[in-house]
Design a protein around this motif. Structure first.
Motif, PDB file in Angstrom:
ATOM      1  N   LEU A 221      -5.777 -10.138   7.581  1.00  0.00           N
ATOM      2  CA  LEU A 221      -5.260 -10.501   8.897  1.00  0.00           C
ATOM      3  C   LEU A 221      -5.932  -9.626   9.960  1.00  0.00           C
ATOM      4  CD1 LEU A 221      -3.032 -12.433  10.059  1.00  0.00           C
ATOM      5  CD2 LEU A 221      -1.493 -10.478  10.039  1.00  0.00           C
ATOM      6  N   ASN A 222      -7.267  -9.621   9.931  1.00  0.00           N
ATOM      7  CA  ASN A 222      -8.005  -8.757  10.852  1.00  0.00           C
ATOM      8  C   ASN A 222      -7.747  -9.132  12.305  1.00  0.00           C
ATOM      9  OD1 ASN A 222      -9.175  -6.816   9.299  1.00  0.00           O
ATOM     10  ND2 ASN A 222     -11.211  -7.743   9.217  1.00  0.00           N
ATOM     11  N   SER A 258       7.965   1.222  -1.742  1.00  0.00           N
ATOM     12  CA  SER A 258       8.159   0.428  -0.529  1.00  0.00           C
ATOM     13  C   SER A 258       9.081   1.129   0.458  1.00  0.00           C
ATOM     14  CB  SER A 258       8.721  -0.953  -0.879  1.00  0.00           C
ATOM     15  OG  SER A 258       9.959  -0.808  -1.550  1.00  0.00           O
ATOM     16  N   ARG A 259       9.984   1.972  -0.053  1.00  0.00           N
ATOM     17  CA  ARG A 259      10.901   2.679   0.838  1.00  0.00           C
ATOM     18  C   ARG A 259      10.123   3.575   1.814  1.00  0.00           C
ATOM     19  NH1 ARG A 259      12.861   7.589   0.287  1.00  0.00           N
ATOM     20  NH2 ARG A 259      12.185   7.727  -1.869  1.00  0.00           N
ATOM     21  N   ARG A 260       9.084   4.240   1.292  1.00  0.00           N
ATOM     22  CA  ARG A 260       8.284   5.095   2.159  1.00  0.00           C
ATOM     23  C   ARG A 260       7.425   4.251   3.102  1.00  0.00           C
ATOM     24  NH1 ARG A 260       5.268   9.053  -1.151  1.00  0.00           N
ATOM     25  NH2 ARG A 260       7.259  10.147  -1.331  1.00  0.00           N
ATOM     26  N   LEU A 261       7.043   3.060   2.638  1.00  0.00           N
ATOM     27  CA  LEU A 261       6.295   2.150   3.497  1.00  0.00           C
ATOM     28  C   LEU A 261       7.155   1.747   4.692  1.00  0.00           C
ATOM     29  CD1 LEU A 261       3.624   0.526   3.711  1.00  0.00           C
ATOM     30  CD2 LEU A 261       4.799  -1.330   2.548  1.00  0.00           C
ATOM     31  N   ASP A 262       8.423   1.432   4.441  1.00  0.00           N
ATOM     32  CA  ASP A 262       9.340   1.090   5.526  1.00  0.00           C
ATOM     33  C   ASP A 262       9.545   2.275   6.461  1.00  0.00           C
ATOM     34  OD1 ASP A 262       9.548  -1.335   4.327  1.00  0.00           O
ATOM     35  OD2 ASP A 262      11.621  -1.131   3.662  1.00  0.00           O
ATOM     36  N   GLN A 263       9.574   3.488   5.889  1.00  0.00           N
ATOM     37  CA  GLN A 263       9.732   4.682   6.717  1.00  0.00           C
ATOM     38  C   GLN A 263       8.556   4.842   7.673  1.00  0.00           C
ATOM     39  OE1 GLN A 263      12.455   6.744   6.835  1.00  0.00           O
ATOM     40  NE2 GLN A 263      11.410   7.570   8.624  1.00  0.00           N
ATOM     41  N   MET A 264       7.360   4.439   7.225  1.00  0.00           N
ATOM     42  CA  MET A 264       6.178   4.508   8.067  1.00  0.00           C
ATOM     43  C   MET A 264       6.364   3.658   9.333  1.00  0.00           C
ATOM     44  SD  MET A 264       2.218   3.464   7.143  1.00  0.00           S
ATOM     45  CE  MET A 264       2.500   1.690   7.151  1.00  0.00           C
ATOM     46  N   VAL A 292      -2.244  -2.263  10.745  1.00  0.00           N
ATOM     47  CA  VAL A 292      -1.958  -1.643   9.460  1.00  0.00           C
ATOM     48  C   VAL A 292      -3.219  -1.638   8.608  1.00  0.00           C
ATOM     49  CG1 VAL A 292      -0.432  -1.686   7.450  1.00  0.00           C
ATOM     50  CG2 VAL A 292       0.368  -2.591   9.628  1.00  0.00           C
ATOM     51  N   ARG A 293      -3.389  -0.538   7.855  1.00  0.00           N
ATOM     52  CA  ARG A 293      -4.522  -0.433   6.938  1.00  0.00           C
ATOM     53  C   ARG A 293      -4.006  -0.131   5.535  1.00  0.00           C
ATOM     54  NH1 ARG A 293      -9.163   3.470   9.029  1.00  0.00           N
ATOM     55  NH2 ARG A 293     -10.170   2.423   7.278  1.00  0.00           N
ATOM     56  N   GLY A 294      -4.688  -0.696   4.537  1.00  0.00           N
ATOM     57  CA  GLY A 294      -4.393  -0.341   3.159  1.00  0.00           C
ATOM     58  C   GLY A 294      -3.640  -1.396   2.393  1.00  0.00           C
ATOM     59  N   ASN A 295      -2.986  -0.962   1.328  1.00  0.00           N
ATOM     60  CA  ASN A 295      -2.304  -1.866   0.395  1.00  0.00           C
ATOM     61  C   ASN A 295      -0.941  -2.273   0.959  1.00  0.00           C
ATOM     62  OD1 ASN A 295      -1.662  -3.336  -1.878  1.00  0.00           O
ATOM     63  ND2 ASN A 295      -0.977  -1.537  -3.032  1.00  0.00           N
ATOM     64  N   VAL A 296      -0.974  -3.087   1.978  1.00  0.00           N
ATOM     65  CA  VAL A 296       0.245  -3.578   2.629  1.00  0.00           C
ATOM     66  C   VAL A 296       0.158  -5.099   2.700  1.00  0.00           C
ATOM     67  CG1 VAL A 296       1.672  -3.485   4.712  1.00  0.00           C
ATOM     68  CG2 VAL A 296       0.392  -1.453   3.990  1.00  0.00           C
ATOM     69  N   GLN A 297       1.257  -5.756   2.423  1.00  0.00           N
ATOM     70  CA  GLN A 297       1.284  -7.218   2.433  1.00  0.00           C
ATOM     71  C   GLN A 297       1.796  -7.730   3.783  1.00  0.00           C
ATOM     72  OE1 GLN A 297      -0.066  -8.641  -0.273  1.00  0.00           O
ATOM     73  NE2 GLN A 297      -0.263  -6.535  -1.035  1.00  0.00           N
ATOM     74  N   VAL A 298       1.449  -8.971   4.089  1.00  0.00           N
ATOM     75  CA  VAL A 298       1.948  -9.603   5.310  1.00  0.00           C
ATOM     76  C   VAL A 298       3.472  -9.649   5.295  1.00  0.00           C
ATOM     77  CG1 VAL A 298       1.970 -11.721   6.685  1.00  0.00           C
ATOM     78  CG2 VAL A 298      -0.156 -10.969   5.613  1.00  0.00           C
ATOM     79  N   SER A 299       4.032  -9.834   4.108  1.00  0.00           N
ATOM     80  CA  SER A 299       5.489  -9.859   3.990  1.00  0.00           C
ATOM     81  C   SER A 299       6.114  -8.510   4.369  1.00  0.00           C
ATOM     82  CB  SER A 299       5.898 -10.245   2.560  1.00  0.00           C
ATOM     83  OG  SER A 299       5.352  -9.324   1.624  1.00  0.00           O
ATOM     84  N   ASP A 300       5.409  -7.413   4.071  1.00  0.00           N
ATOM     85  CA  ASP A 300       5.884  -6.083   4.469  1.00  0.00           C
ATOM     86  C   ASP A 300       5.930  -5.969   5.988  1.00  0.00           C
ATOM     87  OD1 ASP A 300       6.113  -5.049   1.832  1.00  0.00           O
ATOM     88  OD2 ASP A 300       3.954  -4.708   1.771  1.00  0.00           O
TER      89      ASP A 300
END
Length: 417
Positions: A221-222, A258-264, A292-300
């Motif tokens: 999703l650039n 994912s919890r830390r991802l949400d914290q970000m 966002v960069r890295g191993n993150v999904q659109v759903s995240d």
């Protein structure tokens, strides 16, 4: 393949630019193990022979030389996307020549977007005339920039101090490395000891890395850089975007729950991660972008936007004012990162404080003679500059007063159908 041209002006601009290029090269070296000059590298680096040299150009009298250098850089681009200007507001060269170059770019390349990263001085700045330089520069930014990312020295200093305090107190724990790649150049080849401002400059360099990642690497999703201005600037003069960066430390464990991802995402909207002294959560949002960069999904991304939306105050006419970008290549040493850019009225206090500092000097006409002896510099330049800043503050006041309702004088962008 689109390209961008970076213009570094003044001591601060060149120091930040130096850190950006170092880190950008490290990123590409980490991804491109064979060291081949590929498309990703060509978006920001030009393949030249070893005899190429850089030039420093000072003063408005070198206008033609500056234009020539800009044209040559632009000619090497197959599809010139935008110009980045990196400068400081308080010093003479960064503010004066920096905004002069900005005006030149508008004259010579009116169709190319102009992104400006401006470092604002602190109240204890060692340049006594920095309020004059900053307000004079603000008038030029109001008139000639498409997007400005204001950065405050005080915020950078606070962030660096907090990271060091956490590291020294042991509060970071075993999941976080003590040397942050955001504030340190650990792992880069360097022969001299890091200087006091290097950690602060590194934060800005990482901001630019995240901002340009979509142009340099692939992603599901650039985000085109020009989309930032198109989506985040509904009023031409209100083009000042508040930036926040997270994480501000390096994770030891790259398998992030994912919890830390949400914290970000939560951190990106907290006061401690803003690169100016502001609290966007309690001010009015015109629009917001998440890169966002890295191993993150659109759903995240979608999940966190829906989670955060109820706590953020958006203008009534742009409740869905979110722009998202997703680049698959993370920064070196991280599994993911996030740069949030918000068009938010929380920038207003920064401008009010700058105006107050200007008026303390201007009421006494202190140090004006240093400026007025320069050809073409008259006292009305100062009155016009402070008037421009006052008008900008009033536009933010109008937005805050309506609490997101329709503006009384909507100077919206005119689109010809």
């Amino acid at each position: 393949m689109t390209q961008s041209v970076v213009v570094q002006v003044g001591q601060c601009g060149n120091q930040v630019g130096c850190r950006f290029w170092d880190l950008a090269l490290r990123e590409h070296a980490n991804v491109n193990k064979k060291g081949i000059y590929d498309e990703a590298l060509s978006s920001f680096f030009r393949n030249v022979d070893t005899r190429a040299v850089g030039h420093k150009l000072y003063g408005c009298q070198y206008r033609e030389n500056i234009v020539e250098k800009l044209r040559k850089a632009a000619e090497h681009c197959e599809c010139l996307q935008c110009f980045f200007i990196i400068h400081s507001m308080g010093g003479g060269t960064g503010s004066g020549l920096g905004t002069f170059v900005l005006k030149l770019l508008e004259d010579e390349f009116p169709e190319v977007y102009r992104f400006v990263t401006s470092v604002y001085p602190s109240g204890e700045d060692d340049v006594i005339t920095s309020p004059y330089n900053s307000v004079l520069a603000m008038k030029e930014l109001n008139e000639h920039a498409d997007c400005v990312l204001p950065i405050e020295n005080e915020s950078l200093f606070d962030i660096v101090n907090k990271i060091h305090q956490m590291a020294n107190s042991g509060k970071l724990g075993s999941t976080v490395k003590q040397n942050s790649l955001v504030t340190s150049s650990a792992g880069t080849a360097k022969t001299v000891q890091e200087k006091p401002f290097d950690a602060m400059n590194n934060i800005l360099a990482n901001l630019l890395l995240n901002l340009t990642s979509s142009a340099r690497f692939e992603g599901s999703l650039n985000m085109d850089l020009n989309e930032i201005s198109m989506n985040l600037v509904p009023f031409p003069r209100l083009h000042y975007l508040v930036s926040s960066l997270t994480p501000l430390y390096t994770l030891a464990d790259v398998n992030v729950p994912s919890r830390r991802l949400d914290q970000m995402f939560s951190d990106a909207f907290s006061r401690d991660h803003q690169l100016i002294q502001a609290d966007p959560k309690h001010s009015l949002y015109l629009a917001c972008a998440l890169l966002v960069r890295g191993n993150v999904q659109v759903s995240d991304l979608r999940r966190n936007i829906e989670r955060l939306k109820p706590s953020l105050h958006f203008v009534s006419w742009n409740q869905e004012g979110w722009k998202t970008g997703l680049c698959s290549v993370p920064p070196v040493g991280h599994s993911h990162s996030l740069l949030a850019l918000a068009n938010n009225t929380c920038v207003k206090p920064t401008f009010i404080e700058l105006k107050d500092r200007f008026m303390k000097l201007y009421k006494k006409k202190a140090h004006l003679h240093h400026y007025l002896h320069v050809d073409g510099m008259e006292q009305n330049c100062f009155s016009e500059a402070i008037s421009s800043l006052s008008d900008l503050i009033e536009e933010y006041n109008e937005l805050d007063a309506t609490k997101g309702g329709p503006r009384t004088d909507p100077s919206r962008l005119k689109i010809v159908v």
